[in-house]
Scaffold this active site. Structure first.
Site, PDB file in Angstrom:
ATOM      1  N   THR A  95       2.172   3.712  -6.522  1.00 45.73           N
ATOM      2  CA  THR A  95       1.142   4.169  -5.035  1.00 45.73           C
ATOM      3  C   THR A  95       0.591   5.090  -4.546  1.00 45.73           C
ATOM      4  O   THR A  95       0.031   5.907  -5.739  1.00 45.73           O
ATOM      5  CB  THR A  95       3.756   4.852  -4.807  1.00 45.73           C
ATOM      6  OG1 THR A  95       3.166   5.333  -3.427  1.00 45.73           O
ATOM      7  CG2 THR A  95       3.585   6.016  -5.944  1.00 45.73           C
ATOM      8  N   SER A 110      -0.947  -1.222  -4.728  1.00 53.72           N
ATOM      9  CA  SER A 110      -1.974   0.142  -4.530  1.00 53.72           C
ATOM     10  C   SER A 110      -1.371   1.837  -4.466  1.00 53.72           C
ATOM     11  O   SER A 110      -0.323   1.750  -3.575  1.00 53.72           O
ATOM     12  CB  SER A 110      -3.565  -0.472  -3.240  1.00 53.72           C
ATOM     13  OG  SER A 110      -2.167  -0.664  -1.714  1.00 53.72           O
ATOM     14  N   VAL A 121       1.056  -1.140   0.306  1.00 60.33           N
ATOM     15  CA  VAL A 121      -0.191  -0.309  -0.252  1.00 60.33           C
ATOM     16  C   VAL A 121       0.738   1.239  -0.010  1.00 60.33           C
ATOM     17  O   VAL A 121       1.884   1.309   0.397  1.00 60.33           O
ATOM     18  CB  VAL A 121      -0.861  -0.360   0.961  1.00 60.33           C
ATOM     19  CG1 VAL A 121      -1.880   1.190   1.155  1.00 60.33           C
ATOM     20  CG2 VAL A 121      -1.564  -1.696   1.609  1.00 60.33           C
ATOM     21  N   CYS A 122       0.502   2.236  -0.274  1.00 62.20           N
ATOM     22  CA  CYS A 122       0.845   3.379  -1.018  1.00 62.20           C
ATOM     23  C   CYS A 122       2.582   3.328  -1.080  1.00 62.20           C
ATOM     24  O   CYS A 122       3.099   2.314  -2.325  1.00 62.20           O
ATOM     25  CB  CYS A 122       1.316   4.009   0.452  1.00 62.20           C
ATOM     26  SG  CYS A 122       1.517   6.156   0.065  1.00 62.20           S
ATOM     27  N   THR A 123       3.829   3.710  -0.198  1.00 63.22           N
ATOM     28  CA  THR A 123       5.002   4.005  -0.324  1.00 63.22           C
ATOM     29  C   THR A 123       5.814   2.600   0.008  1.00 63.22           C
ATOM     30  O   THR A 123       6.612   1.531  -0.007  1.00 63.22           O
ATOM     31  CB  THR A 123       5.745   5.457  -0.023  1.00 63.22           C
ATOM     32  OG1 THR A 123       5.807   5.049   1.373  1.00 63.22           O
ATOM     33  CG2 THR A 123       5.126   6.703  -0.617  1.00 63.22           C
TER      34      THR A 123
END
Length: 196
Positions: A122, A154, A102-104
């Site tokens: 990201t 994601s 998720v994200c970074t």
């Protein structure tokens, strides 16, 4: 099926807790699903907004995983240079059927190897940061999640919920993912959308 959630200081809370809710809700319906948290040590991890979470396992003592979830957050900027954490991700991912972020968290997956040379995504504010590292084949923006092989990344924060629901639908069937979504009362129709 064992789903492991990697933790480190300054992770973004919902990056971990969103997918955790999806997977644990699925576990209420399918008791063979076990969710565990994994930390560098057995000390509580302090998340970005102050929430503290105790790991079930240390990285050193973590049992084999079927699914790995790597959250993002400001802590990834530090952890991307943590050789021990990256080596653990690389090793743990080898035994996983699915490796997710998720994200970074996708930046950590690329640096550690599982997402190197793959298409990832990201948080929209971190796209240039992750692209600039040059480890992914492509960093997509304006998508909620993307799959490349067994790696599913994601976008930021709430996108991890969508990614986890999609993956549950892939592993079992979409009808089961919809049942999990209903049990969560997750109906992504944000208020104030008309003002955007």
């Amino acid at each position: 099926m064992r789903v492991g959630f990697l933790m480190f200081d300054d992770l973004e809370e919902l990056d971990m807790v969103g997918p955790w809710e999806v997977w644990t809700m699925a576990g209420h319906l399918k008791p063979e699903i076990e969710c565990v948290t994994i930390g560098p040590t057995d000390a509580p991890v302090r998340c970005a907004k102050g929430m503290r979470v105790c790991p079930d396992h240390t990285m050193e003592a973590c049992p084999p995983l079927d699914v790995l979830v790597v959250p993002g957050g400001q802590g990834t900027r530090r952890e991307v240079n943590n050789a021990e954490l990256l080596a653990w991700i690389a090793k743990a991912a080898q035994g996983c059927t699915w490796v997710t972020s998720v994200c970074t968290g996708s930046m950590l997956l690329a640096a550690a190897g599982p997402a190197r040379g793959k298409r990832i995504t990201t948080h929209w504010r971190a796209v240039d940061l992750v692209r600039g590292r040059g480890e992914a084949a492509e960093v997509l923006d304006d998508v909620r999640y993307v799959r490349d092989g067994n790696v599913v990344s994601s976008a930021g924060v709430s996108a991890g919920i969508d990614m986890a629901l999609w993956l549950i639908g892939e592993i079992w069937e979409p009808a089961f993912a919809r049942q999990v979504q209903r049990n969560m009362e997750y109906d992504p129709a944000p208020p104030h959308q008309g003002a955007v």
